[in-house]
Design a protein around this motif. Structure first.
Motif, PDB file in Angstrom:
ATOM      1  N   THR A   1       0.777  -1.247  -0.143  1.00 20.80           N
ATOM      2  CA  THR A   1      -0.048   0.082   0.022  1.00 20.80           C
ATOM      3  C   THR A   1       0.882   1.111  -0.032  1.00 20.80           C
ATOM      4  N   ALA A   2       0.291   2.458  -0.048  1.00 26.68           N
ATOM      5  CA  ALA A   2       1.032   3.816   0.045  1.00 26.68           C
ATOM      6  C   ALA A   2       0.206   4.387   1.212  1.00 26.68           C
ATOM      7  N   THR A   3       1.122   5.659   1.308  1.00 20.28           N
ATOM      8  CA  THR A   3       0.475   6.597   2.488  1.00 20.28           C
ATOM      9  C   THR A   3      -0.058   7.909   1.790  1.00 20.28           C
ATOM     10  N   SER A   4       0.466   8.262   0.507  1.00 19.92           N
ATOM     11  CA  SER A   4      -0.082   9.487  -0.134  1.00 19.92           C
ATOM     12  C   SER A   4      -0.276   9.486  -1.807  1.00 19.92           C
ATOM     13  N   THR A   5       1.126   9.127  -2.249  1.00 24.56           N
ATOM     14  CA  THR A   5       1.148   9.103  -3.748  1.00 24.56           C
ATOM     15  C   THR A   5       1.211   7.803  -4.351  1.00 24.56           C
ATOM     16  N   MET A   6       0.500   7.532  -5.190  1.00 25.56           N
ATOM     17  CA  MET A   6       0.759   6.193  -5.909  1.00 25.56           C
ATOM     18  C   MET A   6       2.400   5.948  -6.199  1.00 25.56           C
ATOM     19  N   ASN A   7       2.852   4.726  -6.169  1.00 23.24           N
ATOM     20  CA  ASN A   7       4.065   4.418  -6.584  1.00 23.24           C
ATOM     21  C   ASN A   7       4.291   2.910  -7.090  1.00 23.24           C
ATOM     22  N   ALA A   8       5.412   2.415  -7.227  1.00 24.42           N
ATOM     23  CA  ALA A   8       5.768   0.940  -7.912  1.00 24.42           C
ATOM     24  C   ALA A   8       6.731   0.534  -7.250  1.00 24.42           C
ATOM     25  N   PHE A   9       6.812  -0.658  -6.559  1.00 27.10           N
ATOM     26  CA  PHE A   9       7.603  -1.620  -6.010  1.00 27.10           C
ATOM     27  C   PHE A   9       8.368  -2.240  -6.996  1.00 27.10           C
ATOM     28  N   TYR A  10       9.759  -2.185  -7.171  1.00 29.39           N
ATOM     29  CA  TYR A  10      10.404  -3.170  -8.229  1.00 29.39           C
ATOM     30  C   TYR A  10      11.742  -3.460  -7.731  1.00 29.39           C
ATOM     31  N   VAL A  11      11.772  -4.835  -7.618  1.00 26.51           N
ATOM     32  CA  VAL A  11      13.152  -5.236  -7.303  1.00 26.51           C
ATOM     33  C   VAL A  11      13.497  -6.239  -8.706  1.00 26.51           C
ATOM     34  N   PRO A  12      14.205  -5.970  -9.792  1.00 23.84           N
ATOM     35  CA  PRO A  12      14.392  -6.299 -11.078  1.00 23.84           C
ATOM     36  C   PRO A  12      14.785  -7.887 -10.621  1.00 23.84           C
TER      37      PRO A  12
ATOM     38  N   LEU B   1      13.780  -9.899  -8.547  1.00 26.12           N
ATOM     39  CA  LEU B   1      12.961 -10.818  -7.958  1.00 26.12           C
ATOM     40  C   LEU B   1      11.783 -10.934  -8.762  1.00 26.12           C
ATOM     41  N   ALA B   2      11.184  -9.859  -9.306  1.00 23.78           N
ATOM     42  CA  ALA B   2       9.792  -9.922  -9.856  1.00 23.78           C
ATOM     43  C   ALA B   2       9.583  -8.508 -10.739  1.00 23.78           C
ATOM     44  N   GLY B   3       8.469  -8.431 -11.533  1.00 22.62           N
ATOM     45  CA  GLY B   3       8.163  -7.296 -12.182  1.00 22.62           C
ATOM     46  C   GLY B   3       7.711  -6.346 -11.097  1.00 22.62           C
ATOM     47  N   MET B   4       7.463  -5.021 -11.587  1.00 24.49           N
ATOM     48  CA  MET B   4       7.017  -4.078 -10.675  1.00 24.49           C
ATOM     49  C   MET B   4       5.698  -4.584 -10.400  1.00 24.49           C
ATOM     50  N   ILE B   5       4.948  -3.899  -9.181  1.00 25.36           N
ATOM     51  CA  ILE B   5       3.479  -4.018  -8.962  1.00 25.36           C
ATOM     52  C   ILE B   5       3.529  -2.569  -8.163  1.00 25.36           C
ATOM     53  N   TYR B   6       2.139  -2.144  -8.490  1.00 25.69           N
ATOM     54  CA  TYR B   6       1.913  -0.794  -7.878  1.00 25.69           C
ATOM     55  C   TYR B   6       1.427  -0.830  -6.486  1.00 25.69           C
ATOM     56  N   ALA B   7       1.641   0.471  -5.708  1.00 25.20           N
ATOM     57  CA  ALA B   7       1.450   0.686  -4.355  1.00 25.20           C
ATOM     58  C   ALA B   7       0.288   1.731  -4.163  1.00 25.20           C
TER      59      ALA B   7
ATOM     60  N   VAL C   1      22.940  -9.218  -2.366  1.00 24.34           N
ATOM     61  CA  VAL C   1      22.415  -7.963  -2.132  1.00 24.34           C
ATOM     62  C   VAL C   1      21.974  -7.447  -3.700  1.00 24.34           C
ATOM     63  N   PHE C   2      20.627  -7.217  -3.619  1.00 20.88           N
ATOM     64  CA  PHE C   2      20.140  -6.645  -4.954  1.00 20.88           C
ATOM     65  C   PHE C   2      19.602  -5.315  -4.833  1.00 20.88           C
ATOM     66  N   GLN C   3      19.514  -4.768  -5.759  1.00 19.87           N
ATOM     67  CA  GLN C   3      19.105  -3.217  -5.797  1.00 19.87           C
ATOM     68  C   GLN C   3      17.228  -3.465  -5.840  1.00 19.87           C
ATOM     69  N   GLY C   4      16.602  -2.349  -5.172  1.00 19.99           N
ATOM     70  CA  GLY C   4      15.189  -2.086  -5.260  1.00 19.99           C
ATOM     71  C   GLY C   4      15.092  -0.651  -5.346  1.00 19.99           C
ATOM     72  N   LEU C   5      13.900  -0.438  -5.968  1.00 13.42           N
ATOM     73  CA  LEU C   5      13.727   0.928  -6.318  1.00 13.42           C
ATOM     74  C   LEU C   5      12.219   1.350  -6.476  1.00 13.42           C
ATOM     75  N   ALA C   6      12.050   2.602  -6.626  1.00 17.24           N
ATOM     76  CA  ALA C   6      10.466   3.107  -6.900  1.00 17.24           C
ATOM     77  C   ALA C   6      10.537   3.269  -8.284  1.00 17.24           C
ATOM     78  N   SER C   7       9.684   2.585  -9.133  1.00 16.44           N
ATOM     79  CA  SER C   7       9.946   2.634 -10.743  1.00 16.44           C
ATOM     80  C   SER C   7       8.595   3.792 -11.020  1.00 16.44           C
ATOM     81  N   HIS C   8       7.948   4.392 -10.230  1.00 18.92           N
ATOM     82  CA  HIS C   8       6.973   5.164 -10.737  1.00 18.92           C
ATOM     83  C   HIS C   8       7.261   6.593  -9.946  1.00 18.92           C
ATOM     84  N   TYR C   9       7.354   7.575 -10.829  1.00 22.66           N
ATOM     85  CA  TYR C   9       7.523   9.011 -10.382  1.00 22.66           C
ATOM     86  C   TYR C   9       6.812   9.504  -9.213  1.00 22.66           C
ATOM     87  N   SER C  10       7.094   9.844  -8.177  1.00 20.31           N
ATOM     88  CA  SER C  10       6.319  10.244  -7.021  1.00 20.31           C
ATOM     89  C   SER C  10       6.781  11.816  -6.469  1.00 20.31           C
ATOM     90  N   GLY C  11       7.505  12.533  -7.128  1.00 23.22           N
ATOM     91  CA  GLY C  11       7.870  13.802  -6.485  1.00 23.22           C
ATOM     92  C   GLY C  11       9.267  13.999  -6.360  1.00 23.22           C
TER      93      GLY C  11
END
Length: 333
Positions: A176-187, A189-195, A212-222
């Motif tokens: 889930t997310a607190t205020s802005t829609m975002n996307a959880f992505y660990v390349p 691990l799996a494809g991105m999924i929206y929060a 140790v693998f990189q994780g990121l937000a793949s949806h612009y949120s500010g």
């Protein structure tokens, strides 16, 4: 006139950079991931690309061939101004792309259902099926401004900008997310999924290699979007237990007050660990009622549904047509 000598240096640098970039593509994460779901998605990309190249490569080669064969001044090229149709050519032009589209459609339809992020895993990797008694690790994910908060309900801890899981154990993410829609992505691990705020999405995945693998937000949120990254640790069972113990020993409790402080927008936050989590805190975040006195969304929706049901008029059974109420001779049916 452009002086070629002046361009030679930059041109060579650009060419070298392009070659280096293409050489690096051989080890891209998407095509060489450490998780089975990501590997299946990468295989789908490769298969779809190869199918499309069945048309693309011949078209490119024929374009070059025709440009060379029918070049200006080539007297050996056959000139046939009255030619207008070839059944064999028409069959090739239409049949081959149609078969590719059918193959792509079937492949995509199967993969869409098989790789549905909500679907529980049925295997560890291509060689190992999932044991019947295997229990997934549940991780509750909250996309914040601009950081990631991870709850481990089974272990009773939480972390910020750090995620870990045992190798070869299924993981069930709830997001889930607190205020802005975002996307959880660990390349890896799996494809991105929206929060999304006030909603919960799910993702099932597994990591098959330690590291140790990189994780990121793949949806612009500010403005803090670029620093909204985290590290995902693939650990052995023993290392994962040590990681949990470290969080319990070094962390501080996470309650509503500390969560509200954490939820304030901030950028490039360091890793934080919490030794305990206030009960139902994730569900309060999901239902947007962490603050005292704030009604929870699920309670508000339930009240609205009850009010709507009470205000709705009672359903009156539809009256049957007169000819259907009585049969021949006036007998009631």
């Amino acid at each position: 006139m452009i002086h070629m000598k002046k361009l030679r240096g930059p041109a060579w640098l650009a060419a070298a950079a392009a070659v280096a970039g293409l050489a690096g593509c051989g080890k891209t994460v998407v095509l060489n991931p450490a998780g089975d779901i990501a590997a299946q998605q990468g295989n789908l990309v490769v298969t779809a690309t190869l199918l499309m190249l069945i048309v693309i490569v011949p078209v490119i080669l024929l374009t070059l061939l025709f440009a060379w064969k029918y070049r200006q001044g080539n007297a050996d090229a056959k000139y046939d101004p009255d030619w207008h149709h070839s059944t064999v050519l028409e069959l090739v032009i239409w049949t081959v792309p149609l078969m590719i589209i059918i193959a792509l459609g079937a492949l995509t339809w199967i993969a869409t259902h098989k790789l549905d992020p909500y679907r529980p895993l049925d295997r560890i990797d291509a060689q190992r099926a999932l044991a019947a008694d295997a229990r997934p690790l549940e991780v509750q994910v909250v996309a914040m401004d601009w950081k990631w908060l991870f709850f481990y309900p089974e272990q009773g801890i939480a972390t910020v900008n750090e995620l870990a899981a045992p190798v070869d154990r299924p993981i069930r993410f709830k997001l889930t997310a607190t205020s802005t829609m975002n996307a959880f992505y660990v390349p890896d691990l799996a494809g991105m999924i929206y929060a999304m705020p006030g909603m919960q999405t799910e993702l099932n995945a597994v990591i098959n290699k330690p590291g140790v693998f990189q994780g990121l937000a793949s949806h612009y949120s500010g403005k803090g979007f670029s620093g909204m990254t985290f590290k995902f640790h693939g650990l052995s069972d023993a290392e994962f237990a040590q990681w949990i113990d470290k969080a319990r020993a070094e962390g501080k409790p996470l309650d509503k007050a500390s969560y509200l402080q954490l939820a304030r927008p901030s950028e490039r936050d360091p890793v934080q660990r919490f030794s305990s989590v206030e009960p139902d805190l994730y569900h309060r975040v999901l239902n947007r009622c962490v603050e005292d006195g704030q009604p929870c969304m699920h309670e508000t929706m339930a009240k609205d549904a009850r009010r709507g049901a009470a205000a709705a008029p009672a359903e009156v059974p539809a009256k049957a047509p007169a000819h259907a109420q009585h049969g021949a001779g006036g007998h009631h049916q």
